[in-house]
Design an enzyme around this catalytic site. Structure first.
Site, PDB file in Angstrom:
ATOM      1  N   LEU A  54       0.877  -1.171   0.000  1.00 14.12           N
ATOM      2  CA  LEU A  54       0.000   0.000   0.000  1.00 14.12           C
ATOM      3  C   LEU A  54       0.910   1.216   0.000  1.00 14.12           C
ATOM      4  CD1 LEU A  54      -2.716  -0.987   2.661  1.00 14.12           C
ATOM      5  CD2 LEU A  54      -3.104  -0.666   0.211  1.00 14.12           C
ATOM      6  N   ASP A  55       0.559   2.242  -0.778  1.00 13.31           N
ATOM      7  CA  ASP A  55       1.450   3.397  -0.854  1.00 13.31           C
ATOM      8  C   ASP A  55       1.394   4.213   0.434  1.00 13.31           C
ATOM      9  OD1 ASP A  55      -0.596   5.461  -1.022  1.00 13.31           O
ATOM     10  OD2 ASP A  55      -0.934   4.839  -3.084  1.00 13.31           O
ATOM     11  N   LEU A  56       2.250   5.208   0.523  1.00  9.91           N
ATOM     12  CA  LEU A  56       2.421   5.990   1.743  1.00  9.91           C
ATOM     13  C   LEU A  56       1.119   6.604   2.237  1.00  9.91           C
ATOM     14  CD1 LEU A  56       4.526   7.250   3.756  1.00  9.91           C
ATOM     15  CD2 LEU A  56       4.622   9.204   2.187  1.00  9.91           C
TER      16      LEU A  56
ATOM     17  N   SER B 153      -2.011   5.611   1.523  1.00  6.71           N
ATOM     18  CA  SER B 153      -3.130   4.676   1.623  1.00  6.71           C
ATOM     19  C   SER B 153      -3.093   3.985   2.981  1.00  6.71           C
ATOM     20  CB  SER B 153      -3.061   3.631   0.500  1.00  6.71           C
ATOM     21  OG  SER B 153      -3.155   4.248  -0.762  1.00  6.71           O
TER      22      SER B 153
ATOM     23  N   ARG C 290      -5.428   4.955  -8.093  1.00  8.46           N
ATOM     24  CA  ARG C 290      -5.117   6.388  -8.165  1.00  8.46           C
ATOM     25  C   ARG C 290      -4.923   6.818  -9.620  1.00  8.46           C
ATOM     26  NH1 ARG C 290      -4.146   8.621  -3.186  1.00  8.46           N
ATOM     27  NH2 ARG C 290      -3.655   7.166  -1.487  1.00  8.46           N
TER      28      ARG C 290
END
Length: 315
Positions: free
Chosen positions: A159-161, A163, A255
């Site tokens: 999961l990105d920063l 999220s 996104r």
């Protein structure tokens, strides 16, 4: 001078050092007139390379396992291993003289972590941002099951920063590979708060694209099951909540798709991954051990058998 500098860098390169160590181990074995066992020509179904075995035995990562082998600390049936040999359950593998038990499916563990916004899904971060593994070690390290070290866990996907939500972690690579691989078609569910022209999501052409898949900037994305929450009272509202279900998870996929439609993602939460879901009681930073379903265990085993079959074809 430049040539000498290049040669010095080459001699100090980690790969060069590792190969030199391997040759040194072989010279010692030759001097002692030890016959090194040849690589098995017909491989058993449960066979795997030494590095994978050491990783599955929770002794070291595969990269660290190569260093242990190069240092001459690993033996197979009493013989010092000088390369990444394939081994099976019939072999006796020892590290520093201590025999290691052959790993079984019962050794696998799976955890569900609620990743908060602001943590990086990585072992180390060049920008010194907090990582999920640092957080787990700090807040849950002393609560882990017996014999499990937080450092042995690996994430299932990322999961990105910015999220948050459900992040699965396991200490067994085959479980992670099965859950991650697109061919497994394990469903992931996300909740997103979007800012933009909500009418765009009502267009038939846009809904058709979600059903057939997207191609954006050369990247191909599989179909996404997208549903919009009940519309707010104000029909001119420029925000909404949507739920998206994916069968694979490419980097920043949602996104990119919604940015392509002119939306800004205000919030992104992963609420489920396969049979595992967040509950209302789960809070950011919480860690819970979950059982490995029979379907996942069988799928991981089948994936390992396919990998062995492919290795046989190449050998």
């Amino acid at each position: 001078m430049m040539m000498l500098a290049k040669r010095r860098r080459w001699l100090l390169h980690p790969v060069t050092v590792m190969l030199s160590q391997r040759r040194a181990v072989k010279r010692v074995a030759d001097a002692a007139q030890v016959r090194l066992p040849p690589v098995t020509r017909q491989r058993a179904d449960d066979e795997m390379y030494l590095t994978k075995f050491l990783s599955r035995a929770k002794v070291a990562s595969r990269r660290e396992a190569m260093r242990l082998i190069a240092a001459g600390r690993v033996t197979v049936d009493g013989v010092v291993a000088d390369t990444n040999w394939p081994v099976g359950s019939a072999h006796r593998v020892a590290l520093d003289g201590r025999e290691l038990r052959w790993p079984s499916a019962d050794d696998a563990h799976l955890f569900m972590y609620y990743k908060p916004v602001g943590e990086v899904v990585s072992r180390q971060d060049a920008r010194d941002r907090p990582t999920v593994f640092e957080s787990i070690a700090a807040h849950h390290g002393d609560k882990m099951p017996s014999g499990i070290d937080a450092a042995q866990l690996r994430s299932v996907g990322r999961l990105d920063l910015f999220s948050e939500g459900l992040l699965l972690l396991t200490d067994t690579g085959s479980i992670a590979h099965y859950l991650e691989h697109p061919d497994s078609r394990v469903l992931r569910t996300y909740r997103l708060c979007l800012h933009g022209d909500v009418d765009v999501l009502r267009r038939k052409s846009v809904r058709r694209r979600f059903e057939t898949g997207w191609e954006i900037d050369g990247f191909q994305y599989r179909p996404i099951r997208m549903t919009v929450d009940d519309e707010p009272d104000d029909t001119n509202a420029d925000w909404c909540w949507v739920e998206c279900v994916l069968s694979e998870g490419k980097n920043r996929e949602l996104r990119r798709v919604f940015a392509h439609l002119g939306f800004k993602v205000i919030k992104l939460i992963r609420v489920s991954y396969g049979p595992y879901s967040l509950s209302a009681a789960d809070k950011p930073g919480s860690l819970v051990q979950v059982p490995i379903t029979q379907e996942i265990a069988d799928g991981a085993k089948q994936r390992e058998l396919r990998n062995v079959a492919m290795a046989k074809e190449k050998s």
